[in-house]
Design a protein around this motif. Sequence first.
Motif, PDB file in Angstrom:
ATOM      1  N   ALA A 145       5.076  -4.432   1.351  1.00 55.50           N
ATOM      2  CA  ALA A 145       4.135  -3.424   0.831  1.00 55.50           C
ATOM      3  C   ALA A 145       3.291  -2.897   1.986  1.00 55.50           C
ATOM      4  N   ARG A 146       3.252  -1.594   2.126  1.00 55.80           N
ATOM      5  CA  ARG A 146       2.514  -0.966   3.226  1.00 55.80           C
ATOM      6  C   ARG A 146       2.356   0.519   2.908  1.00 55.80           C
ATOM      7  N   PRO A 147       1.576   1.239   3.716  1.00 54.56           N
ATOM      8  CA  PRO A 147       1.409   2.671   3.476  1.00 54.56           C
ATOM      9  C   PRO A 147       2.762   3.385   3.396  1.00 54.56           C
ATOM     10  N   GLY A 148       2.849   4.302   2.428  1.00 49.25           N
ATOM     11  CA  GLY A 148       4.083   5.039   2.219  1.00 49.25           C
ATOM     12  C   GLY A 148       4.997   4.417   1.180  1.00 49.25           C
ATOM     13  N   ARG A 149       4.650   3.206   0.730  1.00 52.18           N
ATOM     14  CA  ARG A 149       5.442   2.546  -0.303  1.00 52.18           C
ATOM     15  C   ARG A 149       4.603   2.368  -1.561  1.00 52.18           C
ATOM     16  N   ALA A 150       5.276   2.075  -2.658  1.00 51.30           N
ATOM     17  CA  ALA A 150       4.602   1.918  -3.942  1.00 51.30           C
ATOM     18  C   ALA A 150       4.807   0.506  -4.470  1.00 51.30           C
ATOM     19  N   VAL A 151       3.865   0.066  -5.307  1.00 47.69           N
ATOM     20  CA  VAL A 151       3.982  -1.181  -6.047  1.00 47.69           C
ATOM     21  C   VAL A 151       3.632  -0.863  -7.498  1.00 47.69           C
TER      22      VAL A 151
ATOM     23  N   VAL B 198      -3.729  -2.291  -3.022  1.00 50.14           N
ATOM     24  CA  VAL B 198      -4.501  -1.417  -2.141  1.00 50.14           C
ATOM     25  C   VAL B 198      -4.768  -2.103  -0.800  1.00 50.14           C
ATOM     26  N   TYR B 199      -4.992  -3.415  -0.802  1.00 45.70           N
ATOM     27  CA  TYR B 199      -5.230  -4.139   0.447  1.00 45.70           C
ATOM     28  C   TYR B 199      -4.082  -3.947   1.438  1.00 45.70           C
ATOM     29  N   THR B 200      -2.866  -3.791   0.929  1.00 45.78           N
ATOM     30  CA  THR B 200      -1.704  -3.646   1.807  1.00 45.78           C
ATOM     31  C   THR B 200      -1.518  -2.217   2.308  1.00 45.78           C
ATOM     32  N   GLY B 201      -2.237  -1.272   1.706  1.00 47.48           N
ATOM     33  CA  GLY B 201      -2.058   0.134   2.036  1.00 47.48           C
ATOM     34  C   GLY B 201      -1.045   0.835   1.164  1.00 47.48           C
ATOM     35  N   ALA B 202      -0.351   0.075   0.309  1.00 51.24           N
ATOM     36  CA  ALA B 202       0.632   0.687  -0.593  1.00 51.24           C
ATOM     37  C   ALA B 202      -0.071   1.389  -1.755  1.00 51.24           C
ATOM     38  N   GLU B 203       0.697   2.177  -2.500  1.00 57.52           N
ATOM     39  CA  GLU B 203       0.171   2.924  -3.640  1.00 57.52           C
ATOM     40  C   GLU B 203       0.439   2.165  -4.942  1.00 57.52           C
ATOM     41  N   PRO B 204      -0.602   1.853  -5.707  1.00 59.57           N
ATOM     42  CA  PRO B 204      -0.343   1.282  -7.028  1.00 59.57           C
ATOM     43  C   PRO B 204       0.076   2.369  -8.010  1.00 59.57           C
ATOM     44  N   VAL B 205       1.152   2.126  -8.722  1.00 60.11           N
ATOM     45  CA  VAL B 205       1.621   3.039  -9.763  1.00 60.11           C
ATOM     46  C   VAL B 205       1.506   2.292 -11.080  1.00 60.11           C
ATOM     47  N   PHE B 206       0.740   2.850 -12.002  1.00 58.91           N
ATOM     48  CA  PHE B 206       0.389   2.133 -13.224  1.00 58.91           C
ATOM     49  C   PHE B 206       1.375   2.435 -14.356  1.00 58.91           C
TER      50      PHE B 206
ATOM     51  N   GLU C  52      12.544  10.388  -6.234  1.00 61.56           N
ATOM     52  CA  GLU C  52      11.753  11.131  -5.239  1.00 61.56           C
ATOM     53  C   GLU C  52      11.827  10.514  -3.851  1.00 61.56           C
ATOM     54  N   GLY C  53      12.534   9.390  -3.730  1.00 60.40           N
ATOM     55  CA  GLY C  53      12.700   8.774  -2.419  1.00 60.40           C
ATOM     56  C   GLY C  53      11.603   7.806  -2.011  1.00 60.40           C
ATOM     57  N   THR C  54      10.760   7.390  -2.951  1.00 58.26           N
ATOM     58  CA  THR C  54       9.688   6.438  -2.646  1.00 58.26           C
ATOM     59  C   THR C  54      10.210   5.007  -2.758  1.00 58.26           C
ATOM     60  N   THR C  55      10.010   4.225  -1.721  1.00 59.27           N
ATOM     61  CA  THR C  55      10.403   2.824  -1.744  1.00 59.27           C
ATOM     62  C   THR C  55       9.411   2.025  -2.571  1.00 59.27           C
ATOM     63  N   VAL C  56       9.914   1.256  -3.512  1.00 61.53           N
ATOM     64  CA  VAL C  56       9.061   0.380  -4.322  1.00 61.53           C
ATOM     65  C   VAL C  56       9.155  -1.030  -3.741  1.00 61.53           C
ATOM     66  N   ALA C  57       8.045  -1.524  -3.211  1.00 65.39           N
ATOM     67  CA  ALA C  57       8.049  -2.830  -2.557  1.00 65.39           C
ATOM     68  C   ALA C  57       8.157  -3.969  -3.560  1.00 65.39           C
ATOM     69  N   ALA C  58       7.580  -3.794  -4.742  1.00 66.45           N
ATOM     70  CA  ALA C  58       7.592  -4.864  -5.736  1.00 66.45           C
ATOM     71  C   ALA C  58       7.120  -4.328  -7.074  1.00 66.45           C
ATOM     72  N   VAL C  59       7.457  -5.064  -8.124  1.00 66.44           N
ATOM     73  CA  VAL C  59       6.882  -4.889  -9.459  1.00 66.44           C
ATOM     74  C   VAL C  59       6.098  -6.161  -9.758  1.00 66.44           C
ATOM     75  N   VAL C  60       4.875  -5.998 -10.284  1.00 68.20           N
ATOM     76  CA  VAL C  60       3.992  -7.151 -10.530  1.00 68.20           C
ATOM     77  C   VAL C  60       3.639  -7.216 -12.021  1.00 68.20           C
TER      78      VAL C  60
END
Length: 385
Positions: A78-84, A99-107, A132-140
């Motif tokens: 998880a980092r900027p430019g990726r989503a969780v 947010v701490y990782t810089g990734a985007e939370p998607v609700f 859309e080409g966004t890498t999803v680092a994880a689902v929580v």
Amino acid sequence: MTAAPVRRRGRILLSSPDVGGREQELVAEAIASGWIAPLGPMVDAFEQRIAERCGRAHAVALSSGTAALHLALLELGARPGRAVIVPTMTFIATANAVVYTGAEPVFVDCDPETGILSPALLEEALAALQAEGTTVAAVVPVDLLGRCADYPVLDGICARYGVPVVSDAAEALGSSWRGRPAGSSGVMAALSFNGNKIMTTSGGGMLLTDDAATAQRIRYLSTQARQPAVHYEHTEVGYNYRLSNVLAALGLAQLERLDEMIGRRRALREHYAALVDGVPGVRVFQREGDAGDNCWLTALLVDPAEAGWSVDDLRGALDLADIESRPLWNPMHRQPVFTGARGHLDGSADRLFATGLTLPSGSSLSADQVDDVLETMGAFLEQRR
């Protein structure tokens, strides 16, 4: 009109810590041993016993459940430019760790009956982000109020998109779903031992995994990423996230009593269920299928059109009697700090927030306190009947 009972003691809280003689004994033992600073034999024992309880190969004791989520997400890239993807129906710590990782939370919204992450909307979100080409680092997924998510279903969806799952089991230690204990799912899982949880180390948490290399990496990062040198040397940024030996002693004592404490919370839920049985428009949230739940918090759902009153009316009556109650989690997409955040929503979390009320659920409640709560609620229901 029936009068509310007179308060016999101080404010009754939702979920106070439940500690006693055994906790004092083990904490005193830890202090007497000289292992005061972070790490020590109590930490080692606590990690081993939590891992055994949750059916995991490894556990790493940390300063909070949030720390566990943060480190898990970092390890998964998880980092900027990726989503969780996180549920919108959760405490903010789940989203903050992203947010701490810089990734985007998607609700993503929830099942209206359980409050757990909606499988259909999860798949919708994954498909949209992939397109859309966004890498999803994880689902929580979040095990809400002690109800485990249906991980076999969620794991299957995530596997089709090649996305790992991190289980936020912060509220669910001691729960199970289809024979699997809370914390056993996902590539990693996080527990919380905050003061209001089912068991506590005052503050604290645990990261669970079956991978030895991951556990070793988390230990390294959580102790400031110190290299094995005589002097202090660091090749990357680490974190001061380890749990102290003294607090681990408290956790060991709590773990011995965990099943007893769960039993007391379940008994209280049964009292609430009996109290509202037959009351139009009122039911215990997550009541159906709750045999494996730890009953961390019991909540009511109230349909004001059918009941003739709202959760705000009941909360006001309880507050006048010096009894704490609280709405269900305010969904993340409603939080001012996340204004403009992306989400896949159908209104389910909004409805639960509007109609749900959590009630005093702690295992430390005395018999008199339980009587006070039930009498106050009974008097309110009688007035509204």
